[in-house]
Design an enzyme around this catalytic site. Structure first.
Site, short mmCIF file in Angstrom:
data_model
loop_
_atom_site.label_atom_id
_atom_site.label_comp_id
_atom_site.label_asym_id
_atom_site.label_seq_id
_atom_site.Cartn_x
_atom_site.Cartn_y
_atom_site.Cartn_z
N THR A 52 0.83 -1.20 0.00
CA THR A 52 0.00 0.00 0.00
C THR A 52 0.87 1.25 0.00
OG1 THR A 52 -1.66 -1.23 1.24
CG2 THR A 52 -1.90 1.15 1.18
N THR A 53 1.82 1.31 0.93
CA THR A 53 2.74 2.45 1.01
C THR A 53 3.55 2.59 -0.27
OG1 THR A 53 2.90 2.08 3.39
CG2 THR A 53 4.60 3.46 2.39
N TYR A 144 -2.20 -10.68 3.36
CA TYR A 144 -2.16 -9.27 3.74
C TYR A 144 -3.59 -8.78 3.88
CZ TYR A 144 -1.14 -4.22 3.04
OH TYR A 144 -1.07 -2.85 3.14
N LYS A 174 -0.08 -10.36 7.51
CA LYS A 174 0.14 -8.94 7.78
C LYS A 174 -1.25 -8.39 8.07
CE LYS A 174 1.38 -4.47 6.07
NZ LYS A 174 1.35 -3.54 4.96
N ASP A 201 0.14 1.21 12.79
CA ASP A 201 1.29 1.68 13.56
C ASP A 201 0.90 2.31 14.89
OD1 ASP A 201 2.09 1.04 11.00
OD2 ASP A 201 3.37 2.79 10.73
N SER A 218 4.37 1.98 7.51
CA SER A 218 5.01 3.06 6.74
C SER A 218 5.83 3.98 7.63
CB SER A 218 3.94 3.87 6.00
OG SER A 218 3.04 4.45 6.93
#
Length: 307
Positions: A52-53, A144, A174, A201, A218
């Site tokens: 994604t990042t 993911y 993930k 995060d 990220s």
């Protein structure tokens, strides 16, 4: 030679940004310095590329192959793990990328659920993942889960049911969702060789308490050195210090969100903090005004470096 799957993923994994030139083309020349920066400045030795990042879903299959080759080449002998995201809307494209990753030295592959034609059940999703994994049977395979983007809300615990019978190379998940009950059940069901990697995060500490093996994110691109201290404090049972660092991250992200934090902003913040030239995001993600990135970088300095 040891099976690649014997290398269990733990600790921090940086979800890498994809360097682009000002004209929007991929910029492979920045990948070598990027890897050195993560190792030397952040203490991060695992990466998750083309996710994604990394704007993976905005890149062509050929671009993703070129990036995978460069990440693997430049990380060889330096990084512990290069996990390559190979998920696509097209099963054939995913299979092509999975096979390619296995040929160029990736340490593992990961796949999101298709999000246009969504899988109707855990069984259907498991079978889709199996179809991708079977073309690279020696490569550790991760599911993911990112429901905020895919819209696929099938509980991950349901997806994991007997998954190794279908995918012998399965090595974990993930988990980029906020449902800590589902995450806890994944950890509870997890086999010893699996890694349950958490991907939100700002909630990492809660996931660690649930038993996360590590984290993919990220912000670890530029907060890795600080979050490594959070992991270390948690391992020592120092919850006060762990919380202190988590709250600092939350303060930074809360500030950034008020300024319109998104992928384009995040990428610019990384360039600002690291000194790397990662370029703009790819349209339709909009580039970030430099003043916004600078303001967030200044906030980062005031929270993490001046206290």
């Amino acid at each position: 030679m040891a099976h690649l799957a014997d290398k269990k993923v733990t600790g921090l994994v940086a979800a890498t940004f994809t360097p682009l030139k000002s004209n929007g083309e991929i910029n492979l020349s920045e990948i070598g310095p990027y890897i050195d920066y993560l190792i030397e400045k952040q203490g991060v030795k695992n990466i998750f590329a083309n996710g994604t990042t990394g704007e993976g879903m905005s890149l062509t299959v050929m671009e993703r192959k070129l990036l995978t080759e460069e990440w693997c080449r430049k990380a060889k002998g330096k990084m512990d793990h290069v996990i390559v995201h190979v998920g696509c809307m097209s099963l054939k494209d995913s299979q092509e990328l999975a096979l390619h990753a296995s040929q160029v030295g990736a340490d593992a592959i990961a796949v999101i659920a298709p999000s246009f034609y969504k899988p109707a059940s855990a069984d259907v999703l498991r079978t889709f993942l199996q179809e991708v994994a079977k073309v690279a049977p020696m490569l550790p395979f991760y599911y993911y889960h990112i429901p905020s983007v895919t819209g696929v809300t099938i509980p991950v615990r349901d997806v994991l049911e007997d998954i190794e019978k279908l995918i012998p190379s399965f090595r974990g998940v993930k988990f980029s969702g906020c449902d800590l009950m589902d995450f806890g059940q994944c950890v509870s069901y997890s086999q010893p060789r699996w890694s349950c990697l958490y991907g939100v995060d700002e909630q990492l500490l809660a996931a660690l308490a649930m038993g996360a093996s590590g984290a993919v994110g990220s912000t670890y691109n530029y907060l890795g050195c600080h979050i490594n201290k959070l992991l270390s404090a948690f391992d020592k049972g120092d919850l006060v210090q762990s919380r202190n660092i988590q709250f600092k991250m939350q303060e930074l992200l809360s500030y950034a969100i008020k300024l319109g934090f998104n992928l384009g902003v995040n990428k610019s913040v990384m360039s600002e903090v690291s000194g790397l030239n990662l370029g703009p995001p790819r349209f339709p993600v909009m580039p970030c005004p430099q003043s916004t990135a600078r303001s967030i970088a200044q906030k980062y300095n005031s929270i993490f470096l001046e206290n």
